[in-house]
Design a protein around this motif. Structure first.
Motif, PDB file in Angstrom:
ATOM      1  N   ARG A   1      -8.666   0.308   2.451  1.00  0.00           N
ATOM      2  CA  ARG A   1     -10.016  -0.400   2.894  1.00  0.00           C
ATOM      3  C   ARG A   1     -11.088   0.184   1.990  1.00  0.00           C
ATOM      4  NH1 ARG A   1      -6.828   0.657   7.294  1.00  0.00           N
ATOM      5  NH2 ARG A   1      -6.054  -1.348   8.670  1.00  0.00           N
TER       6      ARG A   1
ATOM      7  N   HIS B   1      -2.152   7.772   6.658  1.00  0.00           N
ATOM      8  CA  HIS B   1      -1.408   6.881   6.719  1.00  0.00           C
ATOM      9  C   HIS B   1      -0.024   7.434   5.866  1.00  0.00           C
ATOM     10  CE1 HIS B   1       0.531   2.689   6.061  1.00  0.00           C
ATOM     11  NE2 HIS B   1      -0.003   2.452   7.178  1.00  0.00           N
TER      12      HIS B   1
ATOM     13  N   ASP C   1      -6.579   6.988  -0.808  1.00  0.00           N
ATOM     14  CA  ASP C   1      -5.914   5.776  -0.163  1.00  0.00           C
ATOM     15  C   ASP C   1      -6.860   4.706  -0.025  1.00  0.00           C
ATOM     16  OD1 ASP C   1      -4.747   3.885   1.362  1.00  0.00           O
ATOM     17  OD2 ASP C   1      -3.368   5.151   2.724  1.00  0.00           O
TER      18      ASP C   1
ATOM     19  N   LYS D   1      -5.070  -6.318   2.882  1.00  0.00           N
ATOM     20  CA  LYS D   1      -5.720  -6.216   4.160  1.00  0.00           C
ATOM     21  C   LYS D   1      -6.950  -7.181   4.174  1.00  0.00           C
ATOM     22  CE  LYS D   1      -3.757  -1.888   5.535  1.00  0.00           C
ATOM     23  NZ  LYS D   1      -2.756  -2.342   6.076  1.00  0.00           N
TER      24      LYS D   1
ATOM     25  N   GLY E   1       0.773  -1.171  -0.055  1.00  0.00           N
ATOM     26  CA  GLY E   1       0.117  -0.130  -0.013  1.00  0.00           C
ATOM     27  C   GLY E   1       1.028   1.153  -0.185  1.00  0.00           C
ATOM     28  N   THR E   2       1.935   1.008   0.814  1.00  0.00           N
ATOM     29  CA  THR E   2       2.729   2.362   0.719  1.00  0.00           C
ATOM     30  C   THR E   2       3.446   2.668  -0.668  1.00  0.00           C
ATOM     31  OG1 THR E   2       3.596   1.911   2.978  1.00  0.00           O
ATOM     32  CG2 THR E   2       5.038   3.174   1.683  1.00  0.00           C
TER      33      THR E   2
HETATM   34  C1  LIG Z   1      -4.812   3.430   5.539  1.00  0.00           C
HETATM   35  C2  LIG Z   1      -3.765   2.569   5.136  1.00  0.00           C
HETATM   36  N1  LIG Z   1      -3.012   2.789   3.903  1.00  0.00           N
HETATM   37  C3  LIG Z   1      -1.917   2.410   3.556  1.00  0.00           C
HETATM   38  C4  LIG Z   1      -1.541   1.284   4.020  1.00  0.00           C
HETATM   39  C5  LIG Z   1      -0.241   0.724   3.601  1.00  0.00           C
HETATM   40  O1  LIG Z   1       0.206  -0.670   3.628  1.00  0.00           O
HETATM   41  P1  LIG Z   1       1.591  -1.230   3.447  1.00  0.00           P
HETATM   42  O2  LIG Z   1       1.902  -1.518   5.034  1.00  0.00           O
HETATM   43  O3  LIG Z   1       1.129  -2.503   2.713  1.00  0.00           O
HETATM   44  O4  LIG Z   1       2.376  -0.468   2.847  1.00  0.00           O
HETATM   45  C6  LIG Z   1      -1.672   0.791   5.474  1.00  0.00           C
HETATM   46  C7  LIG Z   1      -1.434  -0.191   6.046  1.00  0.00           C
HETATM   47  O5  LIG Z   1      -1.761  -0.180   7.408  1.00  0.00           O
HETATM   48  C8  LIG Z   1      -3.104   1.540   5.842  1.00  0.00           C
HETATM   49  O6  LIG Z   1      -3.643   1.406   6.915  1.00  0.00           O
END
Ligand SMILES: Cc1ncc(COP(=O)(O)O)c(C=O)c1O
Length: 349
Positions: A178, A88, A175, A208, A63-64
Motif C-alpha cells: 500500500r 505480512h 513491503d 490492491k 506481493g508475496t
Molecule cells: C501488507 C501486504 N504485503 C503483501 C501482500 C501480498 O500480496 P499477495 O497476496 O499478492 O501475495 C499483502 C496482501 O494482502 C499485504 O497486505
C-alpha cells in the motif's frame, strides 16, 4: 437477499478501467518475451523518472513473490530478516521468505501499530551474535508501508530505521503493498518515501490499488539488482509475455493514477473512521492513516454486522478489519456506519 457491502480487502475490488484499456492497447503486434520488449524498457525509464533515480524494475505476479524474492536477493541463507510480528511476510506468506531465501530466518520485533522501531532493531542486532557461525546473521529489515494495522511510517521513522540498518550492513526492504496509500498520506514524493529515506528495495503494490495481475520489485541498490533476476527465474516468476505486466504498471503511474486511486481509498477510510470513532463500545486500535480500519467492538456487534450482510474480516473475538477500496462508494460507508451506530446504541441501552 440483503445487499453485500464489501469491506473484506482491497483485493476484492475491480481493476481500474485505465489498466484494462492499457492491456487492450498493448495487445498488438509482436515483441520479445521475458522482459526484452519495448514496454518493459519504457517501464524502467518511467519509474526512474517517478523515483528520480536509476532503478531496476521487475514486474511480478504477486506481493508475496515481490517480498520473498526481494529478500532472497537481500539476505543470505544463514541471515536474519527483522520484521514486525504483524508483518505480512511473518503472518501470511507461508514461510516464503525462508523458502526462497534457502533458509533465511524471520525475527520479529514488537513495536507500535505494526511498525519496527530503531531501538528494537539496534538491540536485536547487538544481541544477535554477529560473526558467530551458530547464529543467524543480521541481514535485512522489512518494514510494511502502510503497516498491517493500517498505520503509516513517517519519513523520519523510515530514515531512523535505515540509519541503524545501514550502520550494521543490513539492507532495508519496504513491503509497499500500500505504498501509494502511504505516499498520499505523507504528501511526499515517491523518492522521499523510499530511497531518500534509506530503502534499498521496494515491493511496489499495484494489484490492491486498482491493479489487475501485477506488482513489481523496484530496486534502488545496484548490488541487489544483479542477483534478483536469477532468484525470480528459479522461482518461476518471470512473465514470458512480460509486456502485458509492464503495460499495467505503466498505466498505473500515468498521470498520477496510482495516487488518485489511493487518495479515494484513504478518503473513504477516513470518512468511515470519523463516523464510527464516537460510537460507544467501538475502538479503533491503530490510527487510520491509509485505507484500513482495525476495530475492537463487542462480539455481538460483529455477529450482527455479519448477519446484516456486511463483508469484512474477523480477526479475533472482538476484532474486525475493514478495508476501503479505490471505488468504495459513499453508500457503502453510510450503510456500514449507520448500521454500526444502531447496533452500538442497542448495546449501550
Ligand atoms: C501488507 C501486504 N504485503 C503483501 C501482500 C501480498 O500480496 P499477495 O497476496 O499478492 O501475495 C499483502 C496482501 O494482502 C499485504 O497486505
Amino acid at each position: 437477499m440483503k445487499p453485500a457491502y464489501e469491506f473484506r480487502s482491497d483485493n476484492c475490488g475491480r481493476a481500474a478501467p485505465e489498466l484494462i484499456e492499457a492491456l487492450a492497447a498493448a495487445n498488438t503486434g509482436t515483441d520479445l518475451g521475458y522482459g526484452g520488449d519495448a514496454l518493459t524498457a519504457s517501464l524502467q525509464v518511467r519509474l526512474a523518472e517517478v523515483f528520480e533515480t536509476p532503478v531496476r524494475v521487475f514486474p511480478v505476479p504477486t506481493g508475496t513473490a515481490a517480498n520473498a524474492l526481494a529478500l532472497a536477493a537481500s539476505a543470505t541463507p544463514f541471515g536474519a530478516v527483522y520484521c514486525a510480528p504483524e508483518a505480512h511476510i511473518n503472518t501470511s506468506e507461508g514461510n516464503a521468505t525462508g523458502f526462497f531465501g534457502s533458509g533465511t530466518k524471520l525475527v520479529t520485533l514488537a513495536g507500535t501499530h505494526g511498525k519496527v522501531g530503531p531501538g528494537g532493531l539496534e538491540g536485536a542486532i547487538a544481541a544477535a551474535g554477529v560473526g558467530l557461525a551458530h547464529r543467524s546473521q543480521p541481514a535485512a529489515v522489512n518494514l510494511v508501508q502502510a503497516t498491517d494495522l493500517g498505520a503509516v511510517y513517517s519519513i523520519d521513522e523510515i530514515a531512523a530505521l535505515g540509519d541503524v540498518a545501514h550502520a550494521h550492513g543490513l539492507k532495508v526492504h519496504m513491503d509497499g503493498a500500500r505504498f501509494a496509500n502511504a505516499l498520499v498520506r505523507l504528501g511526499c514524493t515517491p523518492a522521499q518515501g523510499s530511497w531518500r529515506a534509506g530503502v534499498d528495495v521496494l515491493s511496489l503494490g499495484v494489484t490492491k490499488n486498482g491493479g489487475l495481475l501485477a506488482d513489481a520489485i523496484v530496486v534502488f541498490a545496484p548490488e541487489t539488482a544483479s542477483s534478483i533476476g536469477f532468484h525470480l527465474r528459479r522461482a518461476g516468476t518471470v512473465w514470458s509475455k512480460m509486456r502485458f505486466a509492464s503495460a499495467q504498471i505503466l498505466a498505473y503511474v500515468k498521470d498520477d493514477l496510482w495516487l488518485r486511486l489511493a487518495r479515494q481509498a484513504n478518503d473513504a477510510a477516513a470518512r468511515l473512521a470519523e463516523q464510527i470513532r464516537p460510537l460507544a463500545g467501538v475502538t479503533l486500535i491503530a490510527p487510520v492513516e491509509a485505507n484500513e480500519l482495525f476495530v475492537d467492538m463487542p462480539p455481538a456487534m460483529i455477529a450482527a454486522l455479519q448477519s446484516e450482510g456486511f463483508l469484512f474480516q474477523r480477526r479475533g473475538p472482538r476484532l474486525a478489519r475493514f478495508v476501503c477500496r479505490w471505488d468504495t462508494s459513499d453508500d457503502e460507508i453510510a450503510a456500514l456506519s449507520g448500521c454500526m451506530g444502531r447496533l452500538a446504541a442497542k448495546e449501550a441501552a
